[in-house]
Design a protein around this motif. Structure first.
Motif, PDB file in Angstrom:
ATOM      1  N   LEU A 228      76.239  24.668  13.193  1.00 18.83           N
ATOM      2  CA  LEU A 228      75.015  24.806  11.929  1.00 18.83           C
ATOM      3  C   LEU A 228      75.275  26.359  11.694  1.00 18.83           C
ATOM      4  O   LEU A 228      74.816  27.312  12.147  1.00 18.83           O
ATOM      5  CB  LEU A 228      73.622  24.760  12.437  1.00 18.83           C
ATOM      6  N   PRO A 229      75.490  26.737  10.165  1.00 23.41           N
ATOM      7  CA  PRO A 229      75.628  28.049   9.709  1.00 23.41           C
ATOM      8  C   PRO A 229      74.192  28.370   9.605  1.00 23.41           C
ATOM      9  O   PRO A 229      73.765  29.734   9.609  1.00 23.41           O
ATOM     10  CB  PRO A 229      76.150  27.834   8.241  1.00 23.41           C
ATOM     11  N   GLU A 230      73.373  27.637   9.469  1.00 19.94           N
ATOM     12  CA  GLU A 230      71.580  27.798   9.499  1.00 19.94           C
ATOM     13  C   GLU A 230      71.334  28.544  10.683  1.00 19.94           C
ATOM     14  O   GLU A 230      70.597  29.306  10.646  1.00 19.94           O
ATOM     15  CB  GLU A 230      71.004  26.731   9.288  1.00 19.94           C
TER      16      GLU A 230
ATOM     17  N   ALA B 167      74.957  18.198  15.579  1.00 20.15           N
ATOM     18  CA  ALA B 167      73.854  18.666  16.463  1.00 20.15           C
ATOM     19  C   ALA B 167      73.079  17.519  16.881  1.00 20.15           C
ATOM     20  O   ALA B 167      72.921  17.607  18.139  1.00 20.15           O
ATOM     21  CB  ALA B 167      73.241  19.517  15.661  1.00 20.15           C
ATOM     22  N   ILE B 168      72.791  16.820  16.186  1.00 19.25           N
ATOM     23  CA  ILE B 168      72.105  15.617  16.602  1.00 19.25           C
ATOM     24  C   ILE B 168      72.796  14.632  17.590  1.00 19.25           C
ATOM     25  O   ILE B 168      72.155  14.123  18.454  1.00 19.25           O
ATOM     26  CB  ILE B 168      71.485  14.718  15.322  1.00 19.25           C
ATOM     27  N   GLU B 169      74.089  14.516  17.305  1.00 18.49           N
ATOM     28  CA  GLU B 169      74.706  13.466  18.058  1.00 18.49           C
ATOM     29  C   GLU B 169      74.732  14.265  19.598  1.00 18.49           C
ATOM     30  O   GLU B 169      74.831  13.573  20.491  1.00 18.49           O
ATOM     31  CB  GLU B 169      75.980  13.302  17.560  1.00 18.49           C
ATOM     32  N   ARG B 170      74.916  15.411  19.606  1.00 16.33           N
ATOM     33  CA  ARG B 170      75.057  16.194  20.935  1.00 16.33           C
ATOM     34  C   ARG B 170      73.665  15.891  21.788  1.00 16.33           C
ATOM     35  O   ARG B 170      73.845  15.569  22.818  1.00 16.33           O
ATOM     36  CB  ARG B 170      75.176  17.555  20.833  1.00 16.33           C
ATOM     37  N   ILE B 171      72.413  16.002  21.001  1.00 19.94           N
ATOM     38  CA  ILE B 171      71.312  15.639  21.930  1.00 19.94           C
ATOM     39  C   ILE B 171      71.370  13.808  22.066  1.00 19.94           C
ATOM     40  O   ILE B 171      70.853  13.770  23.502  1.00 19.94           O
ATOM     41  CB  ILE B 171      70.112  15.957  21.002  1.00 19.94           C
ATOM     42  N   ARG B 172      71.605  13.325  21.340  1.00 21.13           N
ATOM     43  CA  ARG B 172      71.664  11.764  21.439  1.00 21.13           C
ATOM     44  C   ARG B 172      72.481  11.529  22.780  1.00 21.13           C
ATOM     45  O   ARG B 172      72.191  10.550  23.483  1.00 21.13           O
ATOM     46  CB  ARG B 172      71.741  11.073  20.165  1.00 21.13           C
ATOM     47  N   ALA B 173      73.619  11.986  22.625  1.00 23.77           N
ATOM     48  CA  ALA B 173      74.763  11.480  23.566  1.00 23.77           C
ATOM     49  C   ALA B 173      74.117  11.827  25.107  1.00 23.77           C
ATOM     50  O   ALA B 173      74.520  11.132  26.022  1.00 23.77           O
ATOM     51  CB  ALA B 173      75.947  12.564  23.599  1.00 23.77           C
TER      52      ALA B 173
ATOM     53  N   LEU C  87      77.809  12.149   4.685  1.00 29.11           N
ATOM     54  CA  LEU C  87      76.758  12.741   5.539  1.00 29.11           C
ATOM     55  C   LEU C  87      76.904  12.231   7.016  1.00 29.11           C
ATOM     56  O   LEU C  87      76.378  13.186   7.843  1.00 29.11           O
ATOM     57  CB  LEU C  87      75.689  11.596   5.175  1.00 29.11           C
ATOM     58  N   ALA C  88      77.867  11.430   7.292  1.00 27.73           N
ATOM     59  CA  ALA C  88      78.479  11.052   8.597  1.00 27.73           C
ATOM     60  C   ALA C  88      78.992  12.310   9.169  1.00 27.73           C
ATOM     61  O   ALA C  88      78.878  12.574  10.550  1.00 27.73           O
ATOM     62  CB  ALA C  88      79.112   9.926   8.954  1.00 27.73           C
ATOM     63  N   THR C  89      79.574  13.234   8.556  1.00 28.09           N
ATOM     64  CA  THR C  89      79.989  14.534   9.185  1.00 28.09           C
ATOM     65  C   THR C  89      79.317  15.762   8.951  1.00 28.09           C
ATOM     66  O   THR C  89      80.027  16.759   9.228  1.00 28.09           O
ATOM     67  CB  THR C  89      81.554  14.685   8.707  1.00 28.09           C
ATOM     68  N   ALA C  90      78.040  15.673   8.337  1.00 21.00           N
ATOM     69  CA  ALA C  90      77.249  16.947   8.039  1.00 21.00           C
ATOM     70  C   ALA C  90      77.007  17.616   9.317  1.00 21.00           C
ATOM     71  O   ALA C  90      76.959  17.069  10.326  1.00 21.00           O
ATOM     72  CB  ALA C  90      76.032  16.333   7.344  1.00 21.00           C
ATOM     73  N   PRO C  91      77.230  19.002   9.264  1.00 21.60           N
ATOM     74  CA  PRO C  91      77.030  19.610  10.530  1.00 21.60           C
ATOM     75  C   PRO C  91      75.762  19.263  11.328  1.00 21.60           C
ATOM     76  O   PRO C  91      75.753  19.295  12.461  1.00 21.60           O
ATOM     77  CB  PRO C  91      76.738  21.137  10.088  1.00 21.60           C
ATOM     78  N   ILE C  92      74.562  19.043  10.602  1.00 19.60           N
ATOM     79  CA  ILE C  92      73.347  18.695  11.514  1.00 19.60           C
ATOM     80  C   ILE C  92      73.579  17.409  12.056  1.00 19.60           C
ATOM     81  O   ILE C  92      73.006  17.326  13.308  1.00 19.60           O
ATOM     82  CB  ILE C  92      72.307  18.656  10.362  1.00 19.60           C
TER      83      ILE C  92
ATOM     84  N   ALA D 240      73.701  38.660  12.199  1.00 18.45           N
ATOM     85  CA  ALA D 240      74.712  37.722  12.596  1.00 18.45           C
ATOM     86  C   ALA D 240      75.697  37.112  11.601  1.00 18.45           C
ATOM     87  O   ALA D 240      75.408  37.165  10.470  1.00 18.45           O
ATOM     88  CB  ALA D 240      73.940  36.575  13.363  1.00 18.45           C
ATOM     89  N   PRO D 241      76.885  36.858  11.939  1.00 18.93           N
ATOM     90  CA  PRO D 241      77.631  36.001  10.931  1.00 18.93           C
ATOM     91  C   PRO D 241      77.168  34.971  10.215  1.00 18.93           C
ATOM     92  O   PRO D 241      76.297  34.112  10.950  1.00 18.93           O
ATOM     93  CB  PRO D 241      78.850  35.706  11.801  1.00 18.93           C
ATOM     94  N   SER D 242      77.158  34.840   8.924  1.00 17.53           N
ATOM     95  CA  SER D 242      76.707  33.609   8.286  1.00 17.53           C
ATOM     96  C   SER D 242      77.673  32.577   8.170  1.00 17.53           C
ATOM     97  O   SER D 242      78.879  33.006   8.414  1.00 17.53           O
ATOM     98  CB  SER D 242      76.167  34.128   6.972  1.00 17.53           C
TER      99      SER D 242
END
Length: 312
Positions: free
Chosen positions: A285-287, A16-22, A8-13, A310-312
């Motif tokens: 995120l592939p999503e 993204a969350i860490e970029r915001i929190r940083a 879970l610590a390396t999940a793509p989401i 777009a690429p998936s």
């Protein structure tokens, strides 16, 4: 969400969350608004998408044409960035906008509307309408223009269309809303039910941004401030995308219900495990890629050009 067997610590989401929190963790009550804006642009600006960017003054509003190769000149998207009416810019959203332009094949006019607290409501709304008027003066017709926006920009998409309708003016052909902030009174139950799931946005923060936007003046339920409370009849087809983890989830769900009741053609996509404006995080995120492909297909349907996936 993490796949089976994935840490879970390396999940793509989580990336993204860490970029915001940083960014958020460097701010405190004494951080100047100018510093916040600079930090936000530095954290989320950039991008390497194969588009051309041209600065313009769109009816007196600073803007930028972001265009893929061979984009038709007579069709375009008008984009309003998010940031709670306090931060955000074309620079911070350029990569997201470029990905939408590439996936859809349409050029995009993105604007730097005026921000609070220096410029409170209705400054941003006035700029949005001025930019649309400018586009129409460039021989673009309403039937060949779509609106798009995220978060506070999604609010502006709706408010601008409502204001245009009040003035008896032609609306764009369709509109895309990503995690739209439609209720500045923050009444949705998702502020409670998603409080633990949303890693970033909580109700006190949302209400603080709303107060900043209004400056203590005006009614939070004014339809041009909170489009959730508007009479939505006559709006063009809408595509709404929102993350299932968002505290502002109900801003989209309730808007969808009210739009449908008013006879509006609206499609709601709730993306499992996703956060606020997850479409910005294409690198993680592939999503995000799949959501942008859906946006491109919607825009292509209403602007009558087949969009590439777009690429998936």
């Amino acid at each position: 969400m993490a796949r089976a067997g994935e840490d879970l610590a390396t999940a793509p989401i989580d990336l993204a969350i860490e970029r915001i929190r940083a960014v958020y963790r460097t701010w405190n009550r004494d951080t100047a608004v100018a510093q916040m804006r600079g930090d936000w642009d530095a954290a989320f600006g950039g991008g390497t998408a194969a588009v051309t960017c041209e600065r313009v003054s769109a009816g007196g509003v600073d803007g930028e044409w972001i265009s893929p190769a061979n984009a038709p000149e007579h069709k375009a998207i008008l984009y309003f960035h998010g940031g709670g009416f306090r931060v955000g810019s074309v620079a911070s959203h350029r990569d997201l906008i470029a990905q939408i332009a590439l996936a859809s094949g349409f050029r995009v006019l993105a604007i730097n509307y005026r921000l609070a607290p220096e410029h409170r409501f209705p400054a941003a709304l006035d700029d949005a309408i001025a930019a649309y008027d400018w586009m129409l003066g460039k021989r673009l017709t309403p039937g060949n223009v779509a609106f798009a926006g995220d978060s506070a920009g999604g609010n502006l998409v709706l408010a601008a269309m409502l204001a245009l309708r009040e003035r008896g003016l032609a609306l764009p052909v369709s509109a895309v809303l990503m995690s739209p902030w439609t209720d500045l009174a923050a009444t949705g139950m998702s502020y409670v039910t998603r409080a633990d799931a949303d890693p970033i946005h909580q109700r006190p923060m949302i209400l603080a941004l709303a107060r900043d936007y209004l400056g203590g003046q005006g009614d939070l339920r004014d339809p041009l401030i909170s489009p959730l409370y508007a009479d939505l009849r006559g709006l063009p087809p809408l595509l709404i995308q929102v993350g299932a983890r968002e505290t502002v989830l109900d801003d989209s769900v309730m808007l969808t219900d009210r739009a449908r009741a008013a006879g509006v053609d609206v499609s709601l996509e709730v993306w499992d495990g996703m956060i606020h404006v997850f479409q910005m995080f294409g690198a993680e995120l592939p999503e995000a890629h799949r959501a942008i492909a859906s946006i491109a297909a919607f825009l292509g349907q209403h602007l009558h050009i087949k969009a590439e996936r777009a690429p998936s």
